[in-house]
Design a protein around this motif. Structure first.
Motif, short mmCIF file in Angstrom:
data_model
loop_
_atom_site.label_atom_id
_atom_site.label_comp_id
_atom_site.label_asym_id
_atom_site.label_seq_id
_atom_site.Cartn_x
_atom_site.Cartn_y
_atom_site.Cartn_z
N ILE A 105 0.85 -1.19 0.00
CA ILE A 105 0.00 0.00 0.00
C ILE A 105 0.88 1.23 0.00
O ILE A 105 2.02 1.21 0.46
N LYS A 106 0.34 2.31 -0.52
CA LYS A 106 1.04 3.60 -0.54
C LYS A 106 0.28 4.57 0.34
O LYS A 106 -0.95 4.51 0.46
N LEU A 107 1.01 5.47 0.95
CA LEU A 107 0.40 6.49 1.78
C LEU A 107 -0.54 7.35 0.95
O LEU A 107 -0.21 7.73 -0.18
N GLN A 108 -1.69 7.66 1.52
CA GLN A 108 -2.68 8.50 0.86
C GLN A 108 -3.00 9.69 1.76
O GLN A 108 -3.66 9.52 2.78
N PRO A 109 -2.53 10.88 1.40
CA PRO A 109 -2.82 12.07 2.22
C PRO A 109 -4.30 12.46 2.17
O PRO A 109 -4.96 12.30 1.14
N ILE A 110 -4.79 12.95 3.30
CA ILE A 110 -6.12 13.53 3.41
C ILE A 110 -5.93 14.96 3.89
O ILE A 110 -5.18 15.20 4.85
N GLU A 111 -6.61 15.90 3.28
CA GLU A 111 -6.56 17.30 3.69
C GLU A 111 -6.80 17.39 5.20
O GLU A 111 -7.59 16.64 5.77
N LYS A 112 -6.08 18.31 5.85
CA LYS A 112 -6.05 18.39 7.31
C LYS A 112 -7.43 18.35 7.97
O LYS A 112 -7.67 17.54 8.86
N TRP A 113 -8.35 19.21 7.55
CA TRP A 113 -9.66 19.27 8.21
C TRP A 113 -10.51 18.06 7.88
O TRP A 113 -11.28 17.57 8.72
N ALA A 114 -10.35 17.50 6.69
CA ALA A 114 -11.05 16.26 6.32
C ALA A 114 -10.48 15.08 7.13
O ALA A 114 -11.21 14.12 7.43
N PHE A 115 -9.19 15.14 7.45
CA PHE A 115 -8.57 14.10 8.28
C PHE A 115 -9.24 14.05 9.65
O PHE A 115 -9.58 12.98 10.14
N TYR A 116 -9.42 15.22 10.26
CA TYR A 116 -10.10 15.26 11.56
C TYR A 116 -11.49 14.64 11.46
O TYR A 116 -11.91 13.90 12.36
N GLU A 117 -12.21 14.93 10.41
CA GLU A 117 -13.55 14.37 10.22
C GLU A 117 -13.49 12.85 10.02
O GLU A 117 -14.34 12.12 10.51
N ALA A 118 -12.48 12.37 9.31
CA ALA A 118 -12.32 10.92 9.09
C ALA A 118 -12.07 10.20 10.41
O ALA A 118 -12.47 9.04 10.58
N VAL A 119 -11.45 10.87 11.36
CA VAL A 119 -11.18 10.27 12.66
C VAL A 119 -12.43 10.25 13.54
O VAL A 119 -12.59 9.36 14.37
N ARG A 120 -13.32 11.18 13.36
CA ARG A 120 -14.51 11.29 14.21
C ARG A 120 -15.63 10.30 13.85
O ARG A 120 -16.69 10.34 14.44
N THR A 121 -15.38 9.39 12.94
CA THR A 121 -16.42 8.48 12.46
C THR A 121 -16.64 7.30 13.41
O THR A 121 -15.76 6.98 14.22
N PRO A 122 -17.79 6.63 13.30
CA PRO A 122 -18.08 5.49 14.18
C PRO A 122 -17.13 4.30 14.00
O PRO A 122 -16.98 3.50 14.92
#
Length: 148
Positions: A105-122
């Motif tokens: 697998i290769k690292l896939q960056p997520i925009e900073k504020w979208a990253f925070y949202e991705a972490v807040r998921t169930p």
């Protein structure tokens, strides 16, 4: 006695309950871990002293214990006081660790504020807070399927 690289009891407990697509955040020392937990996530604070452990050290232990499908980094800022002009050096270390575990697998960056949202998921089940001082050293892993 355990013989794997990962021996932390709480982290092993949470990883043992994970299923496909569960999300694990390995956070650097600056990440606001206590205020960005998903509703089902547990927080394990490993921040012993500045710089120890690093995100990559934790990645090495975690990658030895689970299958990883996706590895997302928090994309870095290109303007402002925390801006970088190129990928953070730690990303090369992450990729080397993933490669050494045989993960294709290769690292896939997520925009900073979208990253925070991705972490807040169930499906976020675990945050491991490190004391890594490198900028943009946060890594969000998605658990894969064991095929053997």
């Amino acid at each position: 006695m355990l013989r794997s690289k990962l021996i932390h009891p709480k982290i092993l407990e949470v990883l043992g309950r994970c299923g496909h697509h569960a999300k694990i955040l390995i956070a650097d020392g600056n990440y606001p871990a206590s205020s960005t937990l998903g509703p089902n996530a547990e927080l394990v604070s490993l921040n012993l002293m500045p710089g120890l452990p690093t995100v990559n050290q934790v990645l090495e232990a975690v990658a030895s214990a689970i299958t990883i499908d996706i590895a997302n980094t928090m994309d870095y800022e290109r303007t402002g006081q925390y801006a970088l002009t190129e990928d953070p050096p730690v990303w090369k270390d992450f990729q080397k660790t993933l490669d050494s575990e045989g993960l294709k697998i290769k690292l896939q960056p997520i925009e900073k504020w979208a990253f925070y949202e991705a972490v807040r998921t169930p499906d976020h089940v675990l945050t491991i807070q490190t004391a890594d001082q490198q900028r943009f050293a946060n890594l969000l892993l998605s658990v894969g399927v064991r095929m053997d």
